[in-house]
Motif scaffolding. Structure first.
Motif, short mmCIF file in Angstrom:
data_model
loop_
_atom_site.label_atom_id
_atom_site.label_comp_id
_atom_site.label_asym_id
_atom_site.label_seq_id
_atom_site.Cartn_x
_atom_site.Cartn_y
_atom_site.Cartn_z
N ASN A 33 20.87 10.04 66.34
CA ASN A 33 21.54 8.94 65.64
C ASN A 33 22.74 8.50 66.47
N ARG A 34 22.93 7.20 66.63
CA ARG A 34 24.02 6.68 67.44
C ARG A 34 24.83 5.66 66.65
N GLU A 35 26.14 5.69 66.86
CA GLU A 35 27.03 4.70 66.26
C GLU A 35 27.87 4.05 67.36
N TYR A 36 28.07 2.75 67.21
CA TYR A 36 28.85 1.97 68.18
C TYR A 36 29.89 1.16 67.43
N GLU A 37 31.11 1.15 67.93
CA GLU A 37 32.17 0.36 67.32
C GLU A 37 32.37 -0.93 68.11
N ILE A 38 32.42 -2.04 67.38
CA ILE A 38 32.50 -3.36 67.99
C ILE A 38 33.90 -3.58 68.57
N PHE A 39 33.95 -4.02 69.84
CA PHE A 39 35.25 -4.26 70.48
C PHE A 39 35.45 -5.72 70.88
N ALA A 40 34.37 -6.52 70.91
CA ALA A 40 34.52 -7.93 71.29
C ALA A 40 33.38 -8.75 70.71
N VAL A 41 33.69 -9.98 70.34
CA VAL A 41 32.70 -10.95 69.87
C VAL A 41 33.00 -12.27 70.56
N PHE A 42 32.05 -12.79 71.31
CA PHE A 42 32.33 -14.02 72.04
C PHE A 42 31.10 -14.93 72.11
N THR A 43 31.35 -16.20 72.29
CA THR A 43 30.31 -17.19 72.49
C THR A 43 30.37 -17.68 73.94
N THR A 44 29.21 -17.92 74.50
CA THR A 44 29.12 -18.37 75.89
C THR A 44 27.83 -19.17 76.01
N ARG A 45 27.30 -19.26 77.20
CA ARG A 45 26.03 -19.96 77.40
C ARG A 45 25.36 -19.41 78.65
N LEU A 46 24.10 -19.79 78.82
CA LEU A 46 23.40 -19.44 80.05
C LEU A 46 23.87 -20.37 81.16
N PHE A 47 24.10 -19.82 82.34
CA PHE A 47 24.61 -20.61 83.45
C PHE A 47 23.53 -20.82 84.50
N ARG A 48 23.52 -22.02 85.08
CA ARG A 48 22.62 -22.28 86.19
C ARG A 48 23.08 -21.51 87.43
#
Length: 287
Positions: free
Chosen positions: A192-207
């Protein structure tokens, strides 16, 4: 003699014919639209029911899980492959489909799904359900460039409008939502694994010719410089400061889904793994 309208004026037969045609067309379009909408709802309900059944299997006692047998194409029952997967609750799911690699859950949200892994064809489940049948919502899957022991793992899922799959992750753009749901659970067949969230961001795919933060390039095993660069870029791009800064040796887990703020947009929820005692796991003791 021509037909008469209620106001006493003659109605041209041609005009009345066109009126009937238009009414018939609009009625037909309405029926087709309603049928399509009903089919979408019915299919979504069936998909949700299927995942709910898988969740029940995942939550079963280990003895019940071991009792579930795998079926081959001929319908003949086969013994579970206990050597390939010794998980407590997930052995039965692995027996049903060996592409199953773990279970993803965020308490208090709708995120509660199996995760698939097909490194030779990483996006195989992007439009397939757990059984491999074609579906619009797909099944969350792990990036083919990573393993469960990699420094950085990415899990992909659709941002569904009915809030299934990763359809609720965009709520993490508000700090209050993160405060209410700060931990991601990603169980494997072994632990069993637990992860704590440290960042939330929006971006996009880049050419290829564009400069930008390509989070999807930081997957698999990373050098210390790559790890630190990813953490720095993620924290700078984050919608808010969580006060959590991963250190080299922590394992990173990213949940990635589409975002509609721009063309080819992406939303990423990034987390670091905890120890069983609640602290961060320092997996690499020689670093």
């Amino acid at each position: 003699m021509g037909d008469w309208k209620p106001d006493g004026k003659k109605q041209k037969p041609c005009a009345r014919t066109w009126w009937y045609i238009l009414v018939t067309l609009f009625t037909g379009m309405l029926i087709i639209s309603m049928a399509g909408f009903g089919w979408t709802l019915w299919r979504a309900k069936n998909e949700n029911d299927d995942f709910a059944k898988l969740a029940q299997i995942a939550e079963a006692e280990s003895g019940d899980s071991d009792a579930v047998l795998r079926q081959d194409n001929s319908g003949t029952a086969q013994e579970p492959n206990t050597e390939a997967a010794a998980g407590k609750n997930y052995q039965a799911l692995y027996n049903m489909n060996p592409d199953f690699i773990g279970w993803l859950k965020i308490d208090g949200t709708k995120v509660d799904y199996p995760v698939m892994y097909t490194p030779d064809d990483p996006q195989y489940y992007i439009y397939r359900d757990f059984q491999g049948r074609k579906t619009s919502s797909g099944t969350p899957f792990m990036d083919g460039n990573a393993t469960l022991d990699s420094d950085s793992i990415i899990l992909y899922g659709h941002n569904m409008k009915n809030d299934t799959m990763f359809g609720t992750l965009d709520r993490y753009q508000k700090k209050e939502y993160w405060e209410a749901h700060p931990v991601i659970t990603f169980d494997t067949l072994e632990e069993n694994r637990e992860y704590e969230i440290f960042a939330v961001f929006t971006t996009r795919l880049f050419r290829q010719e564009e400069d930008g933060f390509r989070y999807y390039g930081y997957v698999g095993d990373l050098t210390e410089a790559q790890f630190n660069e990813f953490v720095s870029q993620s924290c700078m791009a984050s919608h808010y400061d969580t006060g959590i800064i991963p250190e080299y040796g922590d394992q990173i887990l990213m949940l990635s889904t589409c975002s509609y703020h721009t063309e080819n947009g992406r939303l990423v929820v990034a987390a670091r793994r905890r120890r069983e005692d609640g602290n961060v796991i320092e997996k690499y003791t020689d670093r």
